[in-house]
Design a protein around this motif. Structure first.
Motif, PDB file in Angstrom:
ATOM      1  N   ALA A 193       0.833  -1.266  -0.080  1.00 46.46           N
ATOM      2  CA  ALA A 193       0.060   0.064   0.077  1.00 46.46           C
ATOM      3  C   ALA A 193       0.899   1.375   0.053  1.00 46.46           C
ATOM      4  O   ALA A 193       2.107   1.027   0.466  1.00 46.46           O
ATOM      5  N   HIS A 194       0.285   2.307  -0.509  1.00 46.81           N
ATOM      6  CA  HIS A 194       1.051   3.524  -0.439  1.00 46.81           C
ATOM      7  C   HIS A 194       0.571   4.303   0.895  1.00 46.81           C
ATOM      8  O   HIS A 194      -0.669   4.601   1.090  1.00 46.81           O
ATOM      9  N   CYS A 195       1.654   4.473   1.526  1.00 52.90           N
ATOM     10  CA  CYS A 195       1.220   5.216   2.870  1.00 52.90           C
ATOM     11  C   CYS A 195       1.796   6.563   3.101  1.00 52.90           C
ATOM     12  O   CYS A 195       3.218   6.720   2.710  1.00 52.90           O
ATOM     13  N   GLY A 196       1.342   7.412   3.842  1.00 50.77           N
ATOM     14  CA  GLY A 196       2.092   8.530   4.185  1.00 50.77           C
ATOM     15  C   GLY A 196       0.783   9.715   4.325  1.00 50.77           C
ATOM     16  O   GLY A 196      -0.366   9.358   4.121  1.00 50.77           O
ATOM     17  N   PRO A 197       1.129  11.049   4.364  1.00 47.07           N
ATOM     18  CA  PRO A 197       0.046  11.939   4.744  1.00 47.07           C
ATOM     19  C   PRO A 197      -0.330  12.703   3.392  1.00 47.07           C
ATOM     20  O   PRO A 197       0.212  12.741   2.268  1.00 47.07           O
ATOM     21  N   LEU A 198      -1.870  12.926   3.623  1.00 49.92           N
ATOM     22  CA  LEU A 198      -2.465  13.249   2.419  1.00 49.92           C
ATOM     23  C   LEU A 198      -3.498  14.257   3.087  1.00 49.92           C
ATOM     24  O   LEU A 198      -3.844  14.391   4.021  1.00 49.92           O
ATOM     25  N   GLY A 199      -3.630  15.321   2.103  1.00 46.49           N
ATOM     26  CA  GLY A 199      -4.592  16.596   2.409  1.00 46.49           C
ATOM     27  C   GLY A 199      -3.996  17.821   1.941  1.00 46.49           C
ATOM     28  O   GLY A 199      -3.329  17.918   0.922  1.00 46.49           O
ATOM     29  N   SER A 200      -4.392  18.859   2.547  1.00 37.67           N
ATOM     30  CA  SER A 200      -4.136  20.251   2.100  1.00 37.67           C
ATOM     31  C   SER A 200      -3.424  20.850   3.081  1.00 37.67           C
ATOM     32  O   SER A 200      -3.139  20.294   4.301  1.00 37.67           O
ATOM     33  N   ARG A 201      -3.140  22.267   3.202  1.00 34.17           N
ATOM     34  CA  ARG A 201      -2.246  23.051   4.092  1.00 34.17           C
ATOM     35  C   ARG A 201      -3.261  22.990   5.521  1.00 34.17           C
ATOM     36  O   ARG A 201      -2.690  23.207   6.412  1.00 34.17           O
ATOM     37  N   GLU A 202      -4.501  23.158   5.156  1.00 29.82           N
ATOM     38  CA  GLU A 202      -5.444  23.271   6.229  1.00 29.82           C
ATOM     39  C   GLU A 202      -5.670  22.086   7.013  1.00 29.82           C
ATOM     40  O   GLU A 202      -5.839  21.970   8.447  1.00 29.82           O
TER      41      GLU A 202
END
Length: 275
Positions: free
Chosen positions: A246-255
């Motif tokens: 699986a690809h693991c790590g942080p996802l999202g926006s600056r907020e």
């Protein structure tokens, strides 16, 4: 007479010198003691701040109680501690367990699948762009932190939720609390990390946020333990478990940033839970 005046002047001068010496020495000792006291306060404040930043609230509370802090600083740390206690349950487990990456066992994963911690701090700027204006550089930074890893993923579902919600809200609340308590406690005990709770579905990962040798076995044992812990309370639960890449790590926006695991392993665990 002259000799007597000279001796008197000598005695007066000597007395003044000794008095000045003792006053100076006392002042120097006082400064050293004050410096030592301030250093103790600084050391204690640094340790308390370190504990608070790691959400180690028990250690922080002990240090606040036992450290020689000035009243204003003591009150400030106490207020911060109370605030953290109030919203710690709402924080992602991927942040709260970010430092526990040690394991004495061997790992089943290949060389590229070592557990990698990417707990991204929430970054908010006064001139932060909207989600539709996020720069490509920021997206590239997030992509670079995505790691292909060998993990195990579980999805749990509380059975009979619709009937309980329609019938007795108080009974459902008690049932749901027991369910969440069992899942979170058991997953943590097996070195897993609860990622997200959506309704009565609980998603957890093993070897994604923190290292978990033998994660495939641990994930299955965790779900079996959840079932056994709840069956005596007449609470039914169904779980899906899958292991793979699986690809693991942080996802999202600056907020808003969250730790995610994406791939067929996650999809397979969700599908197994449904069927």
């Amino acid at each position: 007479i002259g000799l007597g005046n000279g001796v008197g002047y000598f005695i007066d001068s000597t007395a003044l010198f000794l008095l000045d010496f003792y006053f100076t020495r006392g002042f120097a000792y006082g400064l050293q003691e004050e410096k030592r006291s301030m250093q103790n306060v600084i050391t204690a404040a640094e340790w308390i701040a370190h504990c608070l930043s790691r959400f180690d609230l028990d250690s922080a509370e002990t240090a606040i109680t036992t450290s020689p802090l000035p009243p204003p600083l003591h009150d400030a740390f106490t207020n911060i501690l109370q605030n953290l206690h109030s919203y710690k349950p709402y924080l992602p487990q991927s942040c709260l367990q970010q430092d526990d990456n040690s394991d004495d066992g061997t790992d089943e994963a290949d060389d590229s699948s070592g557990a990698v911690l990417w707990a991204e701090e929430r970054r908010v700027c006064e001139e932060s762009p909207s989600s539709s204006q996020i720069s490509s550089a920021y997206l590239d930074e997030s992509v670079e932190k995505q790691k292909r890893m060998r993990i195990s993923y579980t999805v749990s579902n509380l059975l009979g939720s619709h009937e309980f919600v329609a019938g007795n809200a108080e009974a459902y609340t008690s049932r749901f609390t027991s369910y969440i308590t069992a899942v979170v406690g058991t997953v943590s005990a097996h070195k897993g990390v609860v990622g997200v709770v959506v309704g009565d579905h609980v998603h957890a990962s093993f070897n994604a946020v923190k290292r978990c040798a033998g994660h495939a076995k641990s994930s299955v044992e965790a779900m079996v333990a959840v079932r056994d812990a709840l069956v005596c309370q007449c609470i039914g639960v169904v779980s899906g478990v899958s292991s793979g890449d699986a690809h693991c790590g942080p996802l999202g926006s600056r907020e808003l940033m969250t730790f995610c695991a994406i791939g067929k392993t996650v999809v397979a665990a969700s599908a197994m839970e449904r069927f």
